[in-house]
Design a protein around this motif. Structure first.
Motif, PDB file in Angstrom:
ATOM      1  N   LEU A 125     -47.639  30.496  -3.166  1.00 30.40           N
ATOM      2  CA  LEU A 125     -47.711  29.227  -2.427  1.00 30.40           C
ATOM      3  C   LEU A 125     -48.537  28.194  -3.189  1.00 30.40           C
ATOM      4  CD1 LEU A 125     -48.193  30.525   1.220  1.00 30.40           C
ATOM      5  CD2 LEU A 125     -46.083  29.800   0.080  1.00 30.40           C
ATOM      6  N   VAL A 126     -48.181  26.936  -2.993  1.00 31.96           N
ATOM      7  CA  VAL A 126     -48.863  25.853  -3.724  1.00 31.96           C
ATOM      8  C   VAL A 126     -49.359  24.810  -2.736  1.00 31.96           C
ATOM      9  CG1 VAL A 126     -48.568  23.977  -5.395  1.00 31.96           C
ATOM     10  CG2 VAL A 126     -47.379  26.164  -5.743  1.00 31.96           C
ATOM     11  N   LYS A 127     -50.660  24.565  -2.767  1.00 35.70           N
ATOM     12  CA  LYS A 127     -51.190  23.447  -1.982  1.00 35.70           C
ATOM     13  C   LYS A 127     -51.185  22.227  -2.907  1.00 35.70           C
ATOM     14  CE  LYS A 127     -55.268  22.101   0.677  1.00 35.70           C
ATOM     15  NZ  LYS A 127     -54.556  21.399   1.743  1.00 35.70           N
ATOM     16  N   VAL A 128     -50.463  21.212  -2.493  1.00 33.98           N
ATOM     17  CA  VAL A 128     -50.298  20.051  -3.373  1.00 33.98           C
ATOM     18  C   VAL A 128     -51.589  19.239  -3.385  1.00 33.98           C
ATOM     19  CG1 VAL A 128     -48.927  17.982  -3.821  1.00 33.98           C
ATOM     20  CG2 VAL A 128     -47.851  20.010  -2.827  1.00 33.98           C
ATOM     21  N   ILE A 129     -52.188  19.135  -4.550  1.00 35.69           N
ATOM     22  CA  ILE A 129     -53.450  18.398  -4.687  1.00 35.69           C
ATOM     23  C   ILE A 129     -53.136  16.942  -5.023  1.00 35.69           C
ATOM     24  CG2 ILE A 129     -55.671  18.285  -5.917  1.00 35.69           C
ATOM     25  CD1 ILE A 129     -55.233  20.977  -4.513  1.00 35.69           C
ATOM     26  N   ASP A 130     -53.727  16.017  -4.297  1.00 37.97           N
ATOM     27  CA  ASP A 130     -53.577  14.589  -4.599  1.00 37.97           C
ATOM     28  C   ASP A 130     -52.098  14.226  -4.744  1.00 37.97           C
ATOM     29  OD1 ASP A 130     -54.339  12.035  -5.083  1.00 37.97           O
ATOM     30  OD2 ASP A 130     -54.939  12.338  -7.166  1.00 37.97           O
ATOM     31  N   ALA A 131     -51.362  14.431  -3.645  1.00 42.26           N
ATOM     32  CA  ALA A 131     -49.898  14.298  -3.678  1.00 42.26           C
ATOM     33  C   ALA A 131     -49.435  12.889  -4.046  1.00 42.26           C
ATOM     34  CB  ALA A 131     -49.332  14.695  -2.308  1.00 42.26           C
ATOM     35  N   ALA A 132     -50.205  11.878  -3.657  1.00 44.14           N
ATOM     36  CA  ALA A 132     -49.825  10.500  -3.981  1.00 44.14           C
ATOM     37  C   ALA A 132     -50.993   9.841  -4.704  1.00 44.14           C
ATOM     38  CB  ALA A 132     -49.470   9.733  -2.713  1.00 44.14           C
ATOM     39  N   PRO A 133     -51.162  10.163  -5.990  1.00 43.27           N
ATOM     40  CA  PRO A 133     -52.351   9.682  -6.703  1.00 43.27           C
ATOM     41  C   PRO A 133     -52.411   8.157  -6.719  1.00 43.27           C
ATOM     42  CG  PRO A 133     -50.921  11.004  -8.148  1.00 43.27           C
ATOM     43  CD  PRO A 133     -50.233  10.887  -6.836  1.00 43.27           C
ATOM     44  N   ALA A 134     -53.629   7.625  -6.664  1.00 44.52           N
ATOM     45  CA  ALA A 134     -53.795   6.175  -6.788  1.00 44.52           C
ATOM     46  C   ALA A 134     -53.227   5.742  -8.130  1.00 44.52           C
ATOM     47  CB  ALA A 134     -55.280   5.823  -6.717  1.00 44.52           C
ATOM     48  N   ILE A 166     -40.352  29.589  -3.163  1.00 41.69           N
ATOM     49  CA  ILE A 166     -40.427  28.704  -1.987  1.00 41.69           C
ATOM     50  C   ILE A 166     -41.656  27.795  -2.068  1.00 41.69           C
ATOM     51  CG2 ILE A 166     -40.899  28.701   0.509  1.00 41.69           C
ATOM     52  CD1 ILE A 166     -38.885  31.075   0.692  1.00 41.69           C
ATOM     53  N   GLY A 167     -42.770  28.362  -2.482  1.00 43.19           N
ATOM     54  CA  GLY A 167     -44.003  27.567  -2.587  1.00 43.19           C
ATOM     55  C   GLY A 167     -43.832  26.411  -3.558  1.00 43.19           C
ATOM     56  N   ILE A 168     -43.269  26.714  -4.727  1.00 40.33           N
ATOM     57  CA  ILE A 168     -43.048  25.669  -5.737  1.00 40.33           C
ATOM     58  C   ILE A 168     -42.017  24.659  -5.216  1.00 40.33           C
ATOM     59  CG2 ILE A 168     -41.952  25.255  -7.985  1.00 40.33           C
ATOM     60  CD1 ILE A 168     -44.786  26.194  -8.320  1.00 40.33           C
ATOM     61  N   GLY A 169     -40.990  25.162  -4.574  1.00 46.16           N
ATOM     62  CA  GLY A 169     -39.931  24.265  -4.062  1.00 46.16           C
ATOM     63  C   GLY A 169     -40.508  23.242  -3.094  1.00 46.16           C
ATOM     64  N   PHE A 170     -41.315  23.694  -2.163  1.00 44.63           N
ATOM     65  CA  PHE A 170     -41.900  22.745  -1.194  1.00 44.63           C
ATOM     66  C   PHE A 170     -42.910  21.819  -1.878  1.00 44.63           C
ATOM     67  CE2 PHE A 170     -39.845  25.140   2.107  1.00 44.63           C
ATOM     68  CZ  PHE A 170     -39.616  24.176   3.079  1.00 44.63           C
ATOM     69  N   ALA A 171     -43.667  22.365  -2.831  1.00 46.93           N
ATOM     70  CA  ALA A 171     -44.648  21.519  -3.526  1.00 46.93           C
ATOM     71  C   ALA A 171     -43.938  20.379  -4.254  1.00 46.93           C
ATOM     72  CB  ALA A 171     -45.453  22.355  -4.510  1.00 46.93           C
ATOM     73  N   ARG A 172     -42.847  20.712  -4.939  1.00 44.29           N
ATOM     74  CA  ARG A 172     -42.111  19.683  -5.671  1.00 44.29           C
ATOM     75  C   ARG A 172     -41.528  18.649  -4.700  1.00 44.29           C
ATOM     76  NH1 ARG A 172     -38.918  20.459 -10.827  1.00 44.29           N
ATOM     77  NH2 ARG A 172     -40.183  18.597 -11.108  1.00 44.29           N
ATOM     78  N   ALA A 173     -41.012  19.143  -3.590  1.00 40.44           N
ATOM     79  CA  ALA A 173     -40.395  18.225  -2.616  1.00 40.44           C
ATOM     80  C   ALA A 173     -41.447  17.291  -2.015  1.00 40.44           C
ATOM     81  CB  ALA A 173     -39.701  19.031  -1.518  1.00 40.44           C
ATOM     82  N   ILE A 174     -42.594  17.844  -1.681  1.00 37.64           N
ATOM     83  CA  ILE A 174     -43.654  17.026  -1.053  1.00 37.64           C
ATOM     84  C   ILE A 174     -44.149  15.966  -2.039  1.00 37.64           C
ATOM     85  CG2 ILE A 174     -46.059  17.092  -0.235  1.00 37.64           C
ATOM     86  CD1 ILE A 174     -45.324  19.949   0.919  1.00 37.64           C
ATOM     87  N   ARG A 175     -44.415  16.393  -3.255  1.00 39.11           N
ATOM     88  CA  ARG A 175     -44.936  15.441  -4.242  1.00 39.11           C
ATOM     89  C   ARG A 175     -43.905  14.354  -4.544  1.00 39.11           C
ATOM     90  NH1 ARG A 175     -49.392  15.524  -7.331  1.00 39.11           N
ATOM     91  NH2 ARG A 175     -49.876  17.730  -7.176  1.00 39.11           N
ATOM     92  N   ALA A 176     -42.655  14.772  -4.681  1.00 42.98           N
ATOM     93  CA  ALA A 176     -41.607  13.780  -4.975  1.00 42.98           C
ATOM     94  C   ALA A 176     -41.488  12.765  -3.835  1.00 42.98           C
ATOM     95  CB  ALA A 176     -40.269  14.477  -5.199  1.00 42.98           C
TER      96      ALA A 176
END
Ligand SMILES: Cc1ncc(C[n+]2csc(CCOP(=O)(O)OP(=O)(O)O)c2C)c(N)n1
Ligand SMILES: [Mg+2]
Length: 576
Positions: free
Chosen positions: A194-203, A153-163
């Protein structure tokens, strides 16, 4: 603190456990997502309850499409993915239009849907709400994922958020089968998963050579024009964009949702001289705007005879040359690109020839002066201009209120008449011109920003999401809805030549939409003149109470399809 399911003696009296429900909640909270838009039902009813108990704000709608539009615009306003939560098959499908809309408009959104038992669905054995949702969602979004194990679940949400938020933002689908929620795992293992997405939308920093090329093309312009799109508004690089436009000295044209990024009353704004600047400019710089149908694909009559060079600033390389050759593609995130342009301009930037700047200003002032008397009429029933003149003043006096707008004439004329004064205050139908965004958008705008909302709605447009007035009353949101009630779609005067049924574009005459609001405890007002409209809107905006004003518009006042009647196909056969 991670939530844990109660200790289950049957498994291990000593072991602390967690489950799918709690891991979903923890994954969202860990990533700062604290508002959900959705409709409950199997298999996500308890998830909603638990989310609420854990401090996540869960807004329950009357239809998933409206919750989806709310999530989409929440993403646009906050740069965090807006979340829409739905049940399986029908709820999922109801949310899908909004997911596609988010993708088309480059809004970050995640549609999270419960789904039925994979083993049964895949063998097509007729499960409750059976549907292969992942396969159906895929072509309509930027990315689509399914989670089968609680530990993922953690990876799933991390991938979804970053995408959703990285690169060009868009819609993402996340499929959560019913069985996942009850799956139990060790709490410590859950915590670690669980994964906290770091720098989800990098410059995305533009290449210096591309910056120089863009500046060279701009420098060579005799008649430059800057077009600002909603991508520029999304970037939240407001100060840099303003400095760049002002330093360039070029006239600028805001696309619909970019209105207010620089104020519409700014001396360089060419909004009221649109056809002149599109025809006569020799260099056009697009910032977060695409050369799609809304800009006539960058060619044809709208763009005049004179050859043009285009500079395009966009995060998506594939956007370049989509319709015409781009002389200077500048690929990167808009904040970084505009900062680099500003730095590259230095201090000695030469303003465009005064002849061009003055010609644009003169045309603009002429057009504004031509419109002015029409906006001051006090006709009853109202025409569009009389009603909009009043709303224009109200928005000027309340520049931080958010304007939501949909309809045909109601949209096109309001866009032209109502000046915007601050960034991201105008929210509308977007790239597709979709009807139905109204109430979902108004609700999310109020919830996400805490600002008052004025929703200016065609009577047809409102009908697509009208039941959400109950939602607005239930959450007591500061939303004032003004319905431009002209008895129908475009006009209320069509007649069915064959007799029997009403014409396809007309509604019940003299309908009283204000009564709908009263049914749920909100304030309803029937306004038949601009004076009455003004009083009612001001009272609503002052009180912050849910209000619906039925603004009676002359049924003959509108035109077919508003400003885009030319897009209607024509029959060459003579009418029988
Ligand atoms: C989802 C969707 N369905 C249908 C349409 C076609 N359509 C365009 S504008 C419109 C309604 C226009 O009527 P109204 O909202 O009353 O505005 P008016 O022109 O009367 O002011 C419709 C149905 C659309 N754009 N989107
Ligand atoms: Mg109408």
């Amino acid at each position: 603190m991670l939530n844990t399911a109660t200790k289950t003696e049957a498994t291990d009296a000593q072991q602390e456990l967690t489950d799918g429900f709690h891991l979903v909640i923890d994954a969202l909270k860990l990533n700062g997502i604290n508002t959900i838009y959705g409709v409950p039902g199997i298999p996500i009813t308890d998830l909603g309850r638990m989310m609420q108990a854990e401090g996540i704000r869960v807004l329950s709608f009357r239809h998933e499409q409206n919750a989806g539009y709310a999530a989409a615009i929440a993403g646009y306003l906050t740069k965090k993915p807006g979340i829409c939560l739905t049940v399986s098959a029908p709820g999922f499908l109801n949310g899908l239009t909004a997911l596609a809309h988010a993708t088309t408009n480059c809004f970050p959104m995640i549609l999270v849907s419960g789904s039925s038992e994979r083993e049964i669905v895949d063998l097509q054995q007729g499960d409750y709400e059976e549907m292969d949702q992942l396969a159906i969602a895929k072509p309509l979004c930027k990315a689509a994922f399914r989670v089968l194990h609680a530990a993922d679940i953690g990876i799933g949400f991390a991938r979804a958020i970053r995408a959703a938020v990285s690169g060009r933002p868009g819609g993402v689908y996340l499929d959560l089968p019913a069985k996942l929620f009850g799956q139990v795992i060790n709490a410590e293992a859950g915590r670690r998963s669980l994964v906290k997405v770091i720098d989800a939308a990098p410059a995305q920093i533009p290449a210096p050579s591309a910056v120089n090329r863009a500046l060279d093309v701009l420098k060579g312009a005799k008649r430059p024009l800057i077009i600002l799109g909603k991508g520029a508004a999304y970037a939240q690089a407001d100060d840099a964009i303003k400095s760049f436009v002002e330093k360039s000295g070029a006239p600028f044209l805001p696309m619909s949702m970019a209105k207010g990024l620089l104020p519409d009353l700014h001396p360089q704004c060419a909004g009221a001289a649109r056809s002149t600047v599109l025809k006569d400019a020799d260099v056009v710089m697009l910032i977060g705007a695409r050369l799609n149908w809304l800009l006539s694909h960058g060619k044809g009559k709208t763009w005049g005879e004179a050859p043009k060079k285009f500079i395009q600033v966009d995060i998506e390389p594939k956007e370049m040359d989509s319709n015409v050759e781009i002389a200077a593609p500048l690929v990167g995130d808009i904040g970084s690109c505009v900062a680099a342009l500003l730095a590259g301009m230095g201090n000695g930037w030469t303003a465009p020839p005064a002849e061009w700047v003055n010609a644009v200003r003169t045309k603009r002032d002429e057009n504004v002066a031509k419109m002015a008397p029409r906006l001051m009429n006090n006709n009853s029933p109202m025409d569009y201009h009389g009603a909009l003149g009043v709303l224009r003043t109200i928005v000027k006096e309340r520049p931080d209120a958010i304007l939501v707008n949909e309809g045909a004439n109601t949209l096109d004329l309001a866009r032209g008449v109502i000046d915007m004064h601050q960034p991201r205050k105008r929210l509308d139908v977007g790239t597709w011109g979709v009807m139905g965004i109204g109430m979902g958008t108004a609700i999310a705008a109020a919830v996400e920003t805490g600002k008052p909302v004025l929703a200016v709605e065609g009577d047809s447009a409102f009908g697509f999401s009208g039941m959400e007035v109950e939602t607005i009353c239930r959450y007591n949101l500061p939303i004032c809805i003004v319905i431009f009630n002209n008895d129908g779609i475009y006009r209320g005067t069509d007649v069915n030549a064959a007799g029997s049924d009403p014409a396809t574009t007309v509604f019940v005459k003299g309908a009283r939409y204000d009564k709908m609001m009263e049914a749920f405890g909100g304030t309803g007002v029937n306004a038949t003149s601009p004076d009455e409209l003004k009083r009612a809107v001001n009272a609503a905006m002052d009180s912050g109470k849910p209000t619906l004003i039925n603004a009676v518009i002359d049924p003959a006042a509108g035109s077919e399809s508003g400003r885009i009647g030319n897009l209607n196909p024509q029959s060459i056969l003579k009418k029988k």
